[in-house]
Design a protein around this motif. Structure first.
Motif, short mmCIF file in Angstrom:
data_model
loop_
_atom_site.label_atom_id
_atom_site.label_comp_id
_atom_site.label_asym_id
_atom_site.label_seq_id
_atom_site.Cartn_x
_atom_site.Cartn_y
_atom_site.Cartn_z
N TYR A 6 4.44 -0.67 2.73
CA TYR A 6 4.31 0.25 1.59
C TYR A 6 5.48 0.06 0.65
CZ TYR A 6 3.78 4.66 -0.97
OH TYR A 6 3.63 5.60 -1.96
N TYR A 8 6.82 1.60 -3.62
CA TYR A 8 6.49 2.56 -4.67
C TYR A 8 5.45 1.95 -5.61
CZ TYR A 8 10.10 0.00 -7.35
OH TYR A 8 10.84 -0.96 -7.98
N PRO A 9 4.62 2.76 -6.25
CA PRO A 9 3.41 2.26 -6.92
C PRO A 9 3.64 1.19 -7.98
CG PRO A 9 3.29 4.64 -6.65
CD PRO A 9 4.67 4.24 -6.23
N TRP A 10 4.75 1.23 -8.70
CA TRP A 10 4.95 0.27 -9.78
C TRP A 10 5.89 -0.88 -9.37
CZ3 TRP A 10 6.74 5.21 -9.50
CH2 TRP A 10 8.11 5.42 -9.51
N ASP A 13 5.16 -4.43 -10.64
CA ASP A 13 5.09 -4.64 -12.09
C ASP A 13 6.18 -5.61 -12.53
OD1 ASP A 13 4.04 -4.01 -14.77
OD2 ASP A 13 6.00 -3.07 -15.06
N TYR A 39 -0.35 -1.93 2.11
CA TYR A 39 -1.09 -0.67 1.99
C TYR A 39 -2.04 -0.70 0.81
CZ TYR A 39 -1.94 4.31 1.21
OH TYR A 39 -2.53 5.53 1.02
N ASN A 40 -3.27 -0.27 1.04
CA ASN A 40 -4.29 -0.19 0.01
C ASN A 40 -4.74 1.26 -0.09
OD1 ASN A 40 -6.52 -0.27 -1.65
ND2 ASN A 40 -7.66 -1.78 -0.42
N MET A 41 -4.39 1.92 -1.17
CA MET A 41 -4.70 3.35 -1.28
C MET A 41 -6.20 3.62 -1.29
SD MET A 41 -3.88 4.23 -5.30
CE MET A 41 -4.60 5.87 -5.16
N SER A 54 8.14 1.05 4.96
CA SER A 54 8.39 1.24 3.54
C SER A 54 9.58 0.40 3.10
CB SER A 54 8.66 2.71 3.24
OG SER A 54 8.99 2.89 1.87
N THR A 61 8.60 8.09 -2.67
CA THR A 61 8.04 7.41 -1.50
C THR A 61 8.02 8.31 -0.27
OG1 THR A 61 10.21 6.48 -0.92
CG2 THR A 61 8.76 5.12 -2.29
#
Length: 324
Positions: A6, A8-10, A13, A39-41, A54, A61
Motif C-alpha cells: 500500500y 498513499y493515493p497519489w 503521480d 493494493y487495488n481499492m 505500507s 495512510t
C-alpha cells in the motif's frame, strides 16, 4: 506467505525512491516464496493476505493501516524517513508517531535510521528491522554512452543527477556552485518536476549549463547510458535515506558525489566523495575531489552488498518473525 502493498493515493503521480523500493520488493519477493501484490481499492481482498505493508508515513495512510490491522493482518511500515530531534518540528510528528506505534514492525533502510526513529519517537529499537536498499542486476551492465547523448543532444562532459526536482534534492545550490567551479560541465537532471517554482529558479541559475531531461525509464538502456556517460554522478541532497540512484550509478562504475546527511555513510563508507549540502566550501571541495577519484570501492560495495536479490532475504525474515 502473501503480502499486500500500500502507498498513499497519489504516490505514483511523481514516484520517488520510496515507490521504486516498493516496486522492487514486489518484483523480487516472489523468488523467495512471498506473493506480493499492490493494493487495488476496487478489489481489495484483504482476507487473502497475512501482511499489510505500507511504504509511507504520509498523513492519511493511517486509516487504511488501522483498517487492515483490524481485519487481522500484520502491519509492516517502511517510513523512508530521516528525522532527528533537531528536525522533528519540520514533520507532522504526531501523525508519524501514530503510524509507527500502530505498526507491528518498521522496516528501515539502515541501522542509523532505526536508531534515529527509535530515539526521536520513543519507540523500542526492537520494533525496527533493517533492510538495505539495492539496485537491479541490470545496472551491472554498462550501456552505449551515445544512446543518451544522441537522444538529448549532449556533446560535452556532464554531471548527472537522477532525482525529482525539489528543494530537498538541493539542485539549485549545486548548479550555482558547479557553474562557478566547473563551467565546462553541464548539469543534467533526470527526473520529474515536483516544485515548479524551484525548477524555474534552477533553470534561471543554470542557463545553458543545465538540462532537465525528465524521468528516464527505470533500468532502461537510456538511464544506464546516462550513468555510464557522466563525468560523475551527484546527489547533494539535504538528506538521503539513502539514494537508490546512487547505488545504481556506483554499480555501473560511475564516480559518485553524495550527501553526508542521512544514512548514506552506512552504505558507502569511504568509497564515495562526501559533501555537506549546507556548506558551499564542502561542495566546492567535493566537486574538485570527485573529478579525480577512482570508483573501485563504490563499485565493489554496490555489486557485492547492494543488489535487490541480496537484500530480499531480510524482508522475508521480517515477515516470518511476525507470523511465527
Amino acid at each position: 506467505m502473501k503480502a499486500l502493498f500500500y502507498n498513499y493515493p497519489w504516490a505514483m503521480d511523481v514516484p520517488g525512491g520510496g515507490e521504486r523500493q516498493m516496486l522492487a520488493y514486489a518484483h523480487h519477493l516472489s523468488r523467495f516464496g512471498v506473493q506480493a501484490d499492490l493494493y487495488n481499492m476496487w478489489n481489495p481482498s484483504l482476507d487473502d493476505y497475512q501482511i499489510f505493508h505500507s511504504f509511507s508515513v504520509m498523513p492519511g495512510t493511517i486509516e487504511m493501516c488501522d483498517f487492515a490491522k483490524k481485519r487481522g493482518l500484520k502491519l509492516v511500515v517502511n517510513p523512508n524517513l530521516w528525522i532527528t530531534r533537531e528536525t522533528k518540528d519540520n514533520y507532522p510528528y504526531a501523525g508519524i508517531w501514530n503510524i509507527l506505534e500502530l505498526a507491528d514492525r518498521v522496516i528501515v533502510n539502515s541501522n542509523m535510521e532505526g536508531d534515529a526513529l527509535s530515539d526521536v519517537f520513543g519507540i523500542a529499537r526492537e520494533k525496527f528491522h533493517c533492510v538495505y536498499n539495492g539496485a537491479e542486476a541490470d545496472f551491472l551492465v554498462p550501456a552505449d554512452t551515445n544512446v543518451f547523448r544522441k537522444a538529448h543532444g549532449i556533446d560535452g562532459p556532464f554531471v548527472l543527477n537522477v532525482a525529482n526536482v525539489e528543494p530537498r534534492k538541493n539542485q539549485l545550490e549545486f548548479i550555482r556552485i558547479l557553474r562557478e567551479e566547473r563551467p565546462d560541465l553541464q548539469f543534467v537532471i533526470a527526473g520529474a518536476v515536483r516544485d515548479e517554482d524551484y525548477a524555474r529558479a534552477c533553470i534561471e541559475a543554470g542557463g545553458d549549463g543545465l538540462k532537465i531531461v525528465g524521468m528516464l525509464p527505470y533500468a532502461s538502456e537510456m538511464l544506464r547510458s546516462a550513468m555510464t556517460a557522466c563525468e560523475f554522478f551527484a546527489m547533494p541532497s539535504l538528506l538521503e535515506t539513502p539514494s537508490i540512484a546512487a547505488i545504481e550509478a556506483a554499480a555501473l562504475g560511475a564516480r559518485v558525489l553524495l550527501t553526508q546527511v542521512g544514512s548514506t555513510i552506512e552504505y558507502f563508507g569511504d568509497a564515495v566523495t562526501w559533501v555537506d549540502p549546507w556548506s558551499r566550501e564542502s561542495m566546492r571541495a567535493g566537486i574538485a575531489a570527485v573529478a579525480v577519484s577512482t570508483p573501485e570501492k563504490s563499485i565493489w560495495a554496490a555489486r557485492h552488498r547492494l543488489l535487490w536479490p541480496l537484500v530480499m532475504p531480510d524482508v522475508v525474515r521480517c515477515y516470518r518473525s511476525l507470523l511465527t
